[in-house]
Enzyme design. Structure first.
Site, short mmCIF file in Angstrom:
data_model
loop_
_atom_site.label_atom_id
_atom_site.label_comp_id
_atom_site.label_asym_id
_atom_site.label_seq_id
_atom_site.Cartn_x
_atom_site.Cartn_y
_atom_site.Cartn_z
CD GLU A 39 50.28 45.14 51.40
OE1 GLU A 39 50.92 44.66 50.46
OE2 GLU A 39 49.31 45.88 51.25
CG ASN A 40 49.99 48.86 53.41
OD1 ASN A 40 48.93 48.33 53.67
ND2 ASN A 40 50.42 49.00 52.17
CG ASN A 67 49.02 44.87 46.96
OD1 ASN A 67 48.52 44.67 48.06
ND2 ASN A 67 48.97 46.04 46.35
CG HIS A 68 51.90 47.88 48.69
ND1 HIS A 68 52.20 48.70 47.62
CD2 HIS A 68 50.59 48.10 48.99
CE1 HIS A 68 51.12 49.40 47.29
NE2 HIS A 68 50.13 49.06 48.10
CG HIS A 150 47.06 41.41 51.05
ND1 HIS A 150 47.05 42.09 52.24
CD2 HIS A 150 47.39 42.33 50.10
CE1 HIS A 150 47.36 43.35 52.04
NE2 HIS A 150 47.56 43.52 50.74
CG HIS A 175 44.37 44.75 49.47
ND1 HIS A 175 45.56 45.38 49.19
CD2 HIS A 175 43.53 45.08 48.45
CE1 HIS A 175 45.45 46.03 48.04
NE2 HIS A 175 44.23 45.87 47.58
CG HIS A 177 44.04 49.61 54.46
ND1 HIS A 177 44.98 50.61 54.33
CD2 HIS A 177 44.70 48.46 54.19
CE1 HIS A 177 46.15 50.09 53.99
NE2 HIS A 177 45.99 48.77 53.89
#
Length: 264
Positions: A39-40, A67-68, A150, A175, A177
């Protein structure tokens, strides 16, 4: 069955790290299923079709999100066609994409579920009720079940681990990291870790260029966050499952650093 799950891939530095480490992981775990959170992957914000293709070509067999998910608008053009990508299942009904998928591993199948927490994140549908609905609909068709939760709050992640203990093969958190040191097999047989960590810039702050983050904390003024460059680190977990029960036999952390690539 063995699963290697790779923490949040952050930007081009994260993709560079993945390219460097995947050959070694495939050599060490030749029969594993490789899953990664993506997602990142596009400059820290979402994913593009080209980047997803790049990640698959490195040997990743499924991509989870968070969420991204929607930060790159082109995702609406391809997420419904990508059977190996899952976004959080507890987004409201009618949201594009799918929250769970099944991938084949030789003569076996693995059900992969993506969920998103609600504490300190947008208040979407309940992840606990949603995962129960998915498992109820599955009716034990798949004994191997992997969950990427997440979420921001440690307590919410731990709660999900206990909620699903004995019901799924593994619950891993993403999420935040930062890789946590609480990897364990819970009493009823579910592998658990609060956060797998990240794959990306080592010397930023959660993958973001650190001076901007420091400026934000010190002044509370608006700043522009950009993905950091420089050297990378690589966080993942390897999970071994019992082929008869589908429950976990063990979960171990994986950590690599660009300066110490071959330090196990």
């Amino acid at each position: 069955m063995k699963i290697v799950f790779i923490g949040d891939i952050v930007g081009s530095v994260g993709r560079k790290a993945l390219k460097n480490i995947m050959p070694r992981l495939k050599q060490l775990h030749p029969h594993a299923v490789f899953i990664a959170n993506g997602e990142n992957a596009a400059a820290g914000k979402g994913i593009t079709q080209a980047i997803a293709k790049e990640i698959y070509e490195m040997g990743i067999q499924a991509i989870t999100m968070g969420n991204h998910t929607w930060d790159q608008k082109e995702i609406f053009d391809f997420i419904d066609r990508d059977d190996k990508m899952v976004r959080p299942a507890n987004f409201p009904p009618g949201t594009p994409g799918k929250g769970h998928t099944v991938i084949k591993v030789k003569d076996q199948e693995l059900l992969i579920i993506n969920l998103q927490g609600r504490t300190f994140l947008p208040p979407i549908d309940c992840p606990f009720r949603k995962v129960d609905d998915i498992l109820e609909a599955d009716k034990k068709k798949h004994k191997f079940v992997f969950v990427d939760f997440h979420a921001e709050a440690t307590s919410e992640k731990i709660a999900m681990g206990w909620h699903l203990d004995g019901k799924v093969s593994a619950v891993v958190g993403t999420h935040t990291h930062v890789q946590t040191n609480d990897n364990r097999v819970l009493p009823q047989g579910t592998a658990y870790v609060t956060d797998v960590g990240m794959v990306g810039p080592r010397d930023g702050i959660l993958g973001v260029e650190r001076n901007a983050v420091l400026q934000k904390f010190k002044t509370q003024l608006p700043v522009r966050f950009i993905t950091d460059e420089g050297k990378w680190h690589f966080h993942a977990v390897v999970i071994e499952l019992n082929d008869q029960t589908g429950l976990a036999k063990g979960i171990n952390l994986i950590r690599y650093d660009e300066d110490q690539v071959f330090m196990d």
